[in-house]
Write a protein that holds these residues in place. Structure first.
Motif: not given
Length: 430
Positions: A163-165, A202-206, A231-236
């Motif tokens: 994914l990061e790549e 990773i998604c939050e970082r980018y 359930a782990r992250r509300r934003e994004g």
């Protein structure tokens, strides 16, 4: 069918199957629905397991007692009552604290995907998606003229490093990651707990949005499924789901839980698209959730599908030729099968239909048409004995193809293999 030979089947269906260029599944289902064909192709729930008499009585009362509202126009976002029930359903999976104001009712999960595409995608934009991924999502993204770039999976789901790549390679042109982390369609694999956190990090970082599609999360066979990404992250994180797999697909009721800032835009896009979702269908789902033992019904579905999954896995072990591997899903509706090297699942379809068995070629689940070395098998609809017979027929077709290959050489070049079963030999990907 009396008087119909295998050659007749081949002549009748070969042109249709070989011409699968617009939609692998659309062309296939026209022949897979014939009663003499054992269909391991579709993803249809086993609706006969519902208490149909009680459901029929419920719908009759909905028309007679509440017809002035249930047969009328509704609001574009969906009824408040249904959205409240949806929040209760999501809480069972770990999505707590969701507001009905942030829920948009859709015409099945497919319209939910379409609304997200309408909101975010312009021609030339990039969407990241697992490889393989849901064919209906590919259709939506391609209709929006977006580029779908696949991210590799293995038996533990989406690979974080891949994914990061992919994010780095796309150079900022990506609009979102589309993922089915739980009992994935078509691969049947589930993203592990550790990888869920890593993918979100990773998604939050980018700064990358996540579109989480979760139609199968409640259909776990072995304990509770992992908590959704939402359930782990509300934003994004946009969370999409449907009642098609846990109640009835014919009602076409799904939903989006969206970040509050974009809720109104989703409603406007839905109103422009359909004006409003069916008030009758919403009323039926609302009454079902409010008055019937639907949680017990989900348990019934789980038990039926577990038995049928086991029947499929046992038949694969008993019949499949050497070199075949497959995933072992812990829930959902599908098994992803990797063929022995050299076989082409799309080219093999006419012979399979002639043998009166159907599957979905792996090419339908990749935007670039690769995946010919794979096929998707469904176990939710046929009874166990029918599943076993279908696999027996399919194995016979594969043996014939292998015999031809031994004489004439490989029928296909090297293909992307997709995720392999953790307990069977073979590469995770190629």
């Amino acid at each position: 069918m009396t008087g119909t030979t295998q050659d007749d089947y081949t002549d009748r269906y070969a042109r249709r199957v070989r011409g699968m260029t617009t939609s692998e599944i659309r062309a296939l289902f026209a022949v897979a629905s014939r009663p003499e064909v054992v269909s391991l192709a579709g993803g249809s729930p086993y609706i006969a397991a519902l208490p149909l008499d009680a459901v029929g009585e419920m719908m009759s009362k909905l028309a007679t007692d509440m017809g002035t509202t249930s047969l009328q126009y509704g609001i574009g976002q969906g009824t408040v009552e249904l959205r409240e029930h949806i929040c209760e359903v999501m809480a069972l999976s770990g999505i707590t604290g969701a507001s009905p104001d942030d829920v948009v009712v859709t015409v099945g999960g497919q319209q939910a995907l379409d609304l997200v595409a309408r909101l975010f995608l312009d021609p030339g934009d990039v969407v990241l998606a697992e490889g393989p991924t849901y064919v209906g999502a590919l259709g939506v993204f391609q209709a929006a003229q977006a580029q779908v770039r696949h991210v590799a999976m293995d038996a533990d789901g989406l690979i974080p490093a891949a994914l990061e790549e992919a994010i780095t390679a796309a150079a900022g042109r990506i609009k979102f990651l589309y993922t089915i982390p739980t009992f994935q369609n078509p691969a049947g694999v589930t993203l592990t707990e550790e990888r869920r956190e890593e993918i979100l990090d990773i998604c939050e970082r980018y700064g990358l949005l996540v579109v989480e599609d979760d139609p199968y999360g409640m259909l776990s066979f072995e304990g509770d499924a992992p908590r959704p990404l939402r359930a782990r992250r509300r934003e994004g994180v946009f969370y999409l789901s449907t009642f098609s797999k846990t109640f009835a697909p014919g009602l076409r009721v799904g939903w989006i839980l969206a970040p509050h800032a974009v809720r109104e835009k989703l409603v406007m896009a839905s109103e422009a698209n359909i004006l409003c979702p069916s008030a009758f269908a919403q009323g039926a789902v609302t009454q079902y959730l409010a008055t019937m033992p639907w949680r017990e019904q989900v348990k019934t579905y789980r038990e039926i599908y577990r038995e049928r999954r086991d029947a499929l896995l046992e038949a694969l072990r008993d019949y499949m030729p050497a070199g075949t591997t497959w995933t072992r899903p812990n829930g959902g509706l599908f098994v992803w099968t990797t063929l022995p090297p050299g076989l082409d699942s799309k080219a093999m379809m006419p012979r399979a239909i002639a043998a009166r068995v159907a599957y979905v070629p792996g090419t339908g689940f990749y935007a670039d048409g690769t995946g010919a070395g794979n096929m998707r098998l469904n176990f939710s609809f046929p009874p166990p004995e029918r599943i076993r017979e279908g696999v027996r027929r399919l194995a016979g077709v594969m043996e014939q193809e292998l015999a031809l290959r031994a004489v004439f050489g490989p029928t296909t070049p090297h293909h992307r293999r997709g995720p392999a079963a953790a307990d069977t030999p073979g590469p995770d990907l190629a």
